[in-house]
Design a protein around this motif. Structure first.
Motif, short mmCIF file in Angstrom:
data_model
loop_
_atom_site.label_atom_id
_atom_site.label_comp_id
_atom_site.label_asym_id
_atom_site.label_seq_id
_atom_site.Cartn_x
_atom_site.Cartn_y
_atom_site.Cartn_z
N THR A 116 5.80 13.56 -21.08
CA THR A 116 7.15 13.66 -21.40
C THR A 116 7.79 15.04 -21.33
O THR A 116 8.91 15.18 -21.02
CB THR A 116 7.18 13.09 -23.10
N LEU A 117 6.91 16.17 -21.57
CA LEU A 117 7.72 17.61 -21.72
C LEU A 117 7.67 18.18 -20.31
O LEU A 117 8.42 19.13 -20.30
CB LEU A 117 7.14 18.35 -22.82
N GLN B 2 -1.52 12.78 -26.97
CA GLN B 2 -1.29 14.13 -26.37
C GLN B 2 -1.08 13.68 -24.91
O GLN B 2 -0.32 14.73 -24.64
CB GLN B 2 -2.84 14.73 -26.60
N HIS C 264 6.63 8.86 -21.49
CA HIS C 264 5.77 8.83 -22.68
C HIS C 264 4.53 7.50 -22.64
O HIS C 264 3.77 7.51 -23.01
CB HIS C 264 6.59 8.84 -23.71
N THR D 241 2.56 13.08 -24.83
CA THR D 241 3.50 14.25 -24.94
C THR D 241 3.73 15.39 -23.60
O THR D 241 4.64 15.80 -23.51
CB THR D 241 2.80 15.13 -26.05
#
Length: 461
Positions: free
Chosen positions: A258-259, A252, A225, A255
């Protein structure tokens, strides 16, 4: 014939998130999985594909405005529209003979498995359009449909062999057993391998430096992140965004990074039971054989090194496009260049520094290939009306998979017209492929020998 064409077109129109799970469920049932287990694994795989597609779309939507802002600031005017891979796929499938590629690819895979010439069962049949893309270019140059399919068949064989050679490294680097990658994007790892051999001779570049090493050295700054936030900030500054837009892009990017590993875990959850069932099926019938499942690249999405290289390559590719001689394409739809990052990931064994250097060196190749393929794809788009183009508008893709291989193979027959360049490029690539494949086989054999002796596999930088 029309029924076959209609059936193939319907299945492929479902998209990878539906088509690939259907293939995997069928394969699971065929090798004896319980129906509920096969269904669960297939649906989970569909979730993983959909999640990865959503994240890439999210990341592309976030970065594209910044790329456009950079190009506006420079004031370049490049005539070829970047339609991205989705547009290239649509145009490729509009070729009148496209539906015949599907049974050809499946037939080649079955024959090679039975002849013991491959250990890869290619479930990535949705990406058959990559072979069609090559065939379209061959047909546009030669006007010979038969030759177009012959060279597409050659590409299919190389993809299966690449799957065989990469399997051990794929499993070692991802932790997912029984799978490999059969996407042609790994072909660019072959010339990258020779560059990597040179880079490993540079003091400091010969040691391990992956995402885990980066976290160990700089701590929280290398967490997904935080690293994504920092990269987003830098890109916002380069695009000359205001403070609010820069911070938004930073969040963004944070995000997305991180995902990506979260989504990647669903690939492992889905693929492990299927690959085990296929392996058990093969062991029961062929005691000396194991069959690996060949897939598209998204199951690699948990490797943070790939995303660091992808984000790095965005501004690098843009800067190249502004000043690179012979380039006519402005990268937008293809700005998220997974292909160069995945190739660098395997060739450099996940070493972030060497990956970044490789991406910087090879980014221009994608722009040149995109420019070279524009006439063929534009002609097909106009002929079939697959894509609506304005008068005089050209279209291509700034991140064509395996640009060196695809360009040289599809243009190979220009040698009869006195153009020896594609042949020379293909032979150079083939030499790189042989040398790279031998290194992969040596690595695999060494790991197996060490495992048999009870030792820990050697970890290479």
């Amino acid at each position: 014939m029309q029924i076959l064409q209609g059936s193939v077109e319907f299945l492929l129109s479902l998209g990878a998130a539906v088509f690939v799970p259907v293939i995997m469920i069928a394969a699971g049932l065929a090798v004896g999985m319980r129906a509920r287990e096969a269904l669960s694994a297939g649906v989970t795989l569909g979730v993983a594909f959909s999640g990865m597609t959503m994240l890439i779309g999210y990341m592309t939507d976030a970065i594209t405005p910044a790329a456009q802002a950079m190009s506006t600031t420079v004031g370049v005017d490049l005539p070829i529209t970047d339609g991205g891979w989705t547009t290239m796929s649509t145009i490729s499938w509009s070729w009148p003979y496209a539906f015949l590629m599907f049974p050809l690819v499946v037939g080649i895979n079955v024959v090679l498995i039975l002849a013991r010439q491959t250990e890869t069962f290619n479930a990535d049949l949705w990406n058959v359009w990559g072979k069609i893309f090559t065939a379209v270019a061959v047909y546009s140059i030669t006007g010979n449909v038969g030759l177009a399919f012959v060279l597409a068949a050659v590409q299919t064989v190389f993809e299966l062999k690449a799957g065989d050679f990469h399997q051990h490294r794929v499993e070692a680097m991802t932790g997912i057993p029984g799978v490999t990658i059969t996407h042609r994007m790994v072909f660019i790892a072959a010339p990258m391998y020779l560059v990597d051999c040179l880079l490993r001779r540079v003091p400091g570049l010969d040691r391990s430096f992956n995402a885990a090493d980066l976290r160990n050295r700089i701590g929280i700054l290398a967490e997904n992140h935080v690293l994504g936030f920092i990269l987003g900030l830098l890109f916002g500054v380069l695009a000359r965004f205001d403070v609010a837009a820069t911070l938004t892009l930073a969040v963004q990017a944070a995000t997305a990074l991180t995902l990506f590993p979260v989504i990647s875990r669903y690939f492992m959850q889905a693929l492990e039971p299927i690959s085990e069932a296929i392996s058990e099926f093969m062991r029961a019938r062929f005691r000396d054989r194991r069959l690996y499942v060949g897939l598209d690249w998204p199951f690699l999405g948990g490797s943070n090194e790939i995303w660091i290289a992808v984000i790095w390559t965005v501004p690098v590719t843009l800067l190249y496009s502004f000043f690179l001689p012979g380039n006519g394409i402005l990268p937008f739809a293809g700005i998220i260049n997974i292909c160069v990052a995945v190739g660098a990931f395997f060739a450099s064994r996940g070493n972030i520094i060497r990956m970044i250097i490789q991406c910087t060196i090879f980014a221009p190749v994608f722009l040149w290939a995109g420019t070279a393929f524009a006439p063929f794809m534009t002609e097909l788009a106009n002929t079939t009306r697959a894509v609506d183009l304005a008068a005089g508008q050209s279209i291509s893709n700034s991140s064509i998979d395996a640009p060196i291989f695809t360009y040289s193979l599809s243009h190979l027959m220009q040698v009869v017209e006195g153009n020896w360049l594609p042949l020379g490029i293909f032979l150079a690539w083939l030499l790189c492929f042989v040398l790279y494949s031998r290194s992969l086989v040596r690595e695999r054999d060494q790991a197996r020998a060490e495992a048999a002796a009870g030792g820990a596999p050697t970890v290479q930088a």
